[in-house]
Write a protein that holds these residues in place. Structure first.
Motif, PDB file in Angstrom:
ATOM      1  N   ASP A 252     -14.055 -25.948  19.203  1.00 53.33           N
ATOM      2  CA  ASP A 252     -13.030 -25.355  20.060  1.00 53.33           C
ATOM      3  C   ASP A 252     -12.072 -24.486  19.253  1.00 53.33           C
ATOM      4  O   ASP A 252     -11.484 -23.541  19.796  1.00 53.33           O
ATOM      5  CB  ASP A 252     -12.243 -26.460  20.772  1.00 53.33           C
ATOM      6  CG  ASP A 252     -13.035 -27.100  21.896  1.00 53.33           C
ATOM      7  OD1 ASP A 252     -13.567 -26.354  22.737  1.00 53.33           O
ATOM      8  OD2 ASP A 252     -13.140 -28.337  21.936  1.00 53.33           O
ATOM      9  N   GLU A 253     -11.910 -24.782  17.977  1.00 53.18           N
ATOM     10  CA  GLU A 253     -11.039 -23.968  17.128  1.00 53.18           C
ATOM     11  C   GLU A 253     -11.573 -22.543  17.034  1.00 53.18           C
ATOM     12  O   GLU A 253     -10.802 -21.569  17.079  1.00 53.18           O
ATOM     13  CB  GLU A 253     -10.913 -24.588  15.741  1.00 53.18           C
ATOM     14  CG  GLU A 253      -9.886 -23.915  14.849  1.00 53.18           C
ATOM     15  CD  GLU A 253      -8.457 -24.049  15.355  1.00 53.18           C
ATOM     16  OE1 GLU A 253      -7.658 -23.134  15.094  1.00 53.18           O
ATOM     17  OE2 GLU A 253      -8.146 -25.059  16.017  1.00 53.18           O
ATOM     18  N   ASP A 254     -12.894 -22.403  16.920  1.00 54.98           N
ATOM     19  CA  ASP A 254     -13.504 -21.072  16.874  1.00 54.98           C
ATOM     20  C   ASP A 254     -13.304 -20.332  18.198  1.00 54.98           C
ATOM     21  O   ASP A 254     -13.071 -19.113  18.218  1.00 54.98           O
ATOM     22  CB  ASP A 254     -14.997 -21.184  16.562  1.00 54.98           C
ATOM     23  CG  ASP A 254     -15.269 -21.630  15.139  1.00 54.98           C
ATOM     24  OD1 ASP A 254     -14.365 -21.503  14.293  1.00 54.98           O
ATOM     25  OD2 ASP A 254     -16.392 -22.114  14.877  1.00 54.98           O
ATOM     26  N   ILE A 255     -13.394 -21.066  19.300  1.00 56.61           N
ATOM     27  CA  ILE A 255     -13.190 -20.457  20.614  1.00 56.61           C
ATOM     28  C   ILE A 255     -11.759 -19.947  20.728  1.00 56.61           C
ATOM     29  O   ILE A 255     -11.515 -18.805  21.142  1.00 56.61           O
ATOM     30  CB  ILE A 255     -13.471 -21.471  21.735  1.00 56.61           C
ATOM     31  CG1 ILE A 255     -14.901 -22.000  21.648  1.00 56.61           C
ATOM     32  CG2 ILE A 255     -13.232 -20.834  23.100  1.00 56.61           C
ATOM     33  CD1 ILE A 255     -15.190 -23.161  22.582  1.00 56.61           C
ATOM     34  N   SER A 256     -10.818 -20.800  20.350  1.00 60.60           N
ATOM     35  CA  SER A 256      -9.406 -20.435  20.425  1.00 60.60           C
ATOM     36  C   SER A 256      -9.114 -19.191  19.596  1.00 60.60           C
ATOM     37  O   SER A 256      -8.391 -18.293  20.029  1.00 60.60           O
ATOM     38  CB  SER A 256      -8.548 -21.611  19.950  1.00 60.60           C
ATOM     39  OG  SER A 256      -7.175 -21.309  20.003  1.00 60.60           O
ATOM     40  N   GLY A 257      -9.701 -19.120  18.409  1.00 59.22           N
ATOM     41  CA  GLY A 257      -9.493 -17.962  17.551  1.00 59.22           C
ATOM     42  C   GLY A 257     -10.058 -16.685  18.144  1.00 59.22           C
ATOM     43  O   GLY A 257      -9.454 -15.616  18.041  1.00 59.22           O
ATOM     44  N   ALA A 258     -11.219 -16.804  18.777  1.00 56.98           N
ATOM     45  CA  ALA A 258     -11.861 -15.624  19.367  1.00 56.98           C
ATOM     46  C   ALA A 258     -11.090 -15.095  20.569  1.00 56.98           C
ATOM     47  O   ALA A 258     -11.074 -13.890  20.836  1.00 56.98           O
ATOM     48  CB  ALA A 258     -13.290 -15.968  19.784  1.00 56.98           C
ATOM     49  N   VAL A 259     -10.436 -15.991  21.280  1.00 51.35           N
ATOM     50  CA  VAL A 259      -9.759 -15.606  22.518  1.00 51.35           C
ATOM     51  C   VAL A 259      -8.290 -15.267  22.302  1.00 51.35           C
ATOM     52  O   VAL A 259      -7.810 -14.228  22.760  1.00 51.35           O
ATOM     53  CB  VAL A 259      -9.870 -16.742  23.567  1.00 51.35           C
ATOM     54  CG1 VAL A 259      -9.004 -16.435  24.793  1.00 51.35           C
ATOM     55  CG2 VAL A 259     -11.316 -16.951  23.962  1.00 51.35           C
ATOM     56  N   GLY A 260      -7.563 -16.130  21.592  1.00 52.23           N
ATOM     57  CA  GLY A 260      -6.110 -16.029  21.595  1.00 52.23           C
ATOM     58  C   GLY A 260      -5.437 -15.568  20.333  1.00 52.23           C
ATOM     59  O   GLY A 260      -4.197 -15.480  20.293  1.00 52.23           O
ATOM     60  N   ALA A 261      -6.197 -15.276  19.282  1.00 50.43           N
ATOM     61  CA  ALA A 261      -5.582 -14.893  18.008  1.00 50.43           C
ATOM     62  C   ALA A 261      -4.713 -13.647  18.169  1.00 50.43           C
ATOM     63  O   ALA A 261      -5.010 -12.765  18.986  1.00 50.43           O
ATOM     64  CB  ALA A 261      -6.667 -14.643  16.960  1.00 50.43           C
ATOM     65  N   PRO A 262      -3.625 -13.549  17.411  1.00 46.27           N
ATOM     66  CA  PRO A 262      -2.695 -12.419  17.542  1.00 46.27           C
ATOM     67  C   PRO A 262      -3.351 -11.057  17.334  1.00 46.27           C
ATOM     68  O   PRO A 262      -2.910 -10.063  17.904  1.00 46.27           O
ATOM     69  CB  PRO A 262      -1.656 -12.693  16.446  1.00 46.27           C
ATOM     70  CG  PRO A 262      -1.721 -14.166  16.220  1.00 46.27           C
ATOM     71  CD  PRO A 262      -3.164 -14.536  16.417  1.00 46.27           C
TER      72      PRO A 262
END
Length: 388
Positions: A252-262
């Motif tokens: 899920d960390e990879d998903i979060s990075g792909a979607v919400g990273a600044p």
């Protein structure tokens, strides 16, 4: 840093327990055991102070969990009781495999587990005597009957999420069928279902009691009823989703990075745990639940707590169960959102965009857990065949 448990080599240990170990790929035989689920145990003359004293004599405790939050639980447990607790993050299939092998070898190191795969728990681990359910007598009346066997520690959720900076007007996906359209091809980021039992269970649960909602959402989007050659609306949706080139990850960390990273510039939708909303504060991410998405914005799933039947620290394991069934213990697991299995513990946080837990989510039916296990191979094969 949070650490992931080492996976025991299958080549070395397969001969010891191959007949009973679940697949680490998230699959299971379609003919899951039909053995009756053992009843929970309670101590007739429960005395918390006596339990604490007995646990201190045992000296230590090891608990596995699919979430790194277990490390914070361990710190709090040790600080409260002076008992050295180690919390280890381990994917659910690997935890089940390790517990099965340790039980077969009479060499148990895991004392208790926070377990997301309810199907394997009620279909294999508990019936085979690998785990047992213990209910703290002083908390029994605070735990609804339907949550007692297996013992529900908390409910978490996986939701469709978007980048609020790239889509300031709200989630660009309004209907779950949107994700099957060409404009969203290659833009849904999710964990590979073949390695994520909760997602496979979501699919099988959709087929069991979510078809009407999917059909209504289809009608609302396309203005006509769904026609399919598949067995159900759920299978049709899974087929279309798998064929629309979803981007599969292992965390899920990879998903979060792909979607919400600044620094994200491409609009993507993530299908991820609400626990990753902590990245908004910790890392400056811009992500929120797809509020208003029809017919639901994600699904809730149960996380159970079970004690290893051959635990070398049984009293410490019981004390841990008691701790996690109170707000003092479970708050570390529901810090970014979730519902305790103890009805007296109120929700602590409302995740971004998820204001109505009951109304916005598709909910796992505990009565269908064994069915999830029995149907897992079928839905896994169906995903493989249709994945583009």
């Amino acid at each position: 840093m949070r650490r992931t448990a080492k996976i025991i080599s299958v080549a070395v240990l397969a001969a010891a327990a191959a007949a009973c170990a679940p697949s680490t790929a998230g699959n299971a035989p379609s003919t899951a055991t039909a053995k009756a689920l053992p009843g929970p145990s309670l101590d007739a003359n429960f005395d918390l102070e006596a339990l604490v004293a007995a646990a201190k004599k045992e000296g230590s405790l090891l608990v596995y969990d699919s979430s790194g939050d277990i490390e914070e639980v361990a710190k709090a447990f040790t600080a409260k009781y002076g008992i050295a607790m180690e919390g280890v993050k381990s994917d659910t299939p690997q935890t089940a495999e390790k517990m099965l092998r340790e039980h077969a070898a009479d060499n148990v190191t895991i004392d208790a587990a926070m377990y997301e795969d309810g199907g394997v728990l009620v279909g294999q681990l508990a019936p085979q005597g690998v785990t047992q359910t213990w209910i703290p007598s002083d908390l029994k009346d605070q735990i609804p009957a339907e949550n007692q066997n297996p013992l529900l520690a908390l409910s978490k959720a996986t939701v469709f999420a978007y980048n609020t900076k790239l889509s300031p007007g709200g989630c660009p996906v309004k209907n779950i069928w949107d994700l099957t359209e060409p404009e969203w091809a290659g833009k849904l980021v999710m964990q590979d279902p073949l390695g994520k039992p909760t997602v496979l269970s979501f699919f099988t649960q959709l087929d069991a009691h979510g078809n009407q909602a999917l059909e209504q959402a289809f009608q609302a989007k396309y203005g006509k009823p769904l026609k399919t050659e598949e067995k159900s609306a759920a299978y049709e949706w899974v087929k279309r989703l798998a064929g629309n080139r979803p981007v599969l990850t292992g965390s899920d960390e990879d998903i979060s990075g792909a979607v919400g990273a600044p620094n994200a510039t491409d609009k993507k939708i993530g299908f991820m745990s609400i626990s990753k909303f902590r990245n908004n504060e910790d890392k400056g991410y811009n992500q929120s639940t797809c509020e208003g998405m029809a017919p639901f914005t994600g699904f809730s799933y149960p996380k159970y707590v079970a004690i290893a039947s051959k635990s070398k620290h049984p009293n410490a394991a019981k004390l841990y169960v008691h701790f996690i069934m109170t707000e003092e213990g479970v708050k570390h697991e529901i810090g970014e959102g979730g519902i305790s299995g103890n009805s007296t513990v109120k929700p602590l946080v409302t995740p971004a965009g998820l204001s109505d837990w009951q109304g916005q989510l598709f909910h796992t039916d505990p009565k269908g857990l064994l069915g999830d296990l029995q149907n897992r191979q079928t839905i896994s094969d169906f995903w493989r065949v249709n994945k583009s």
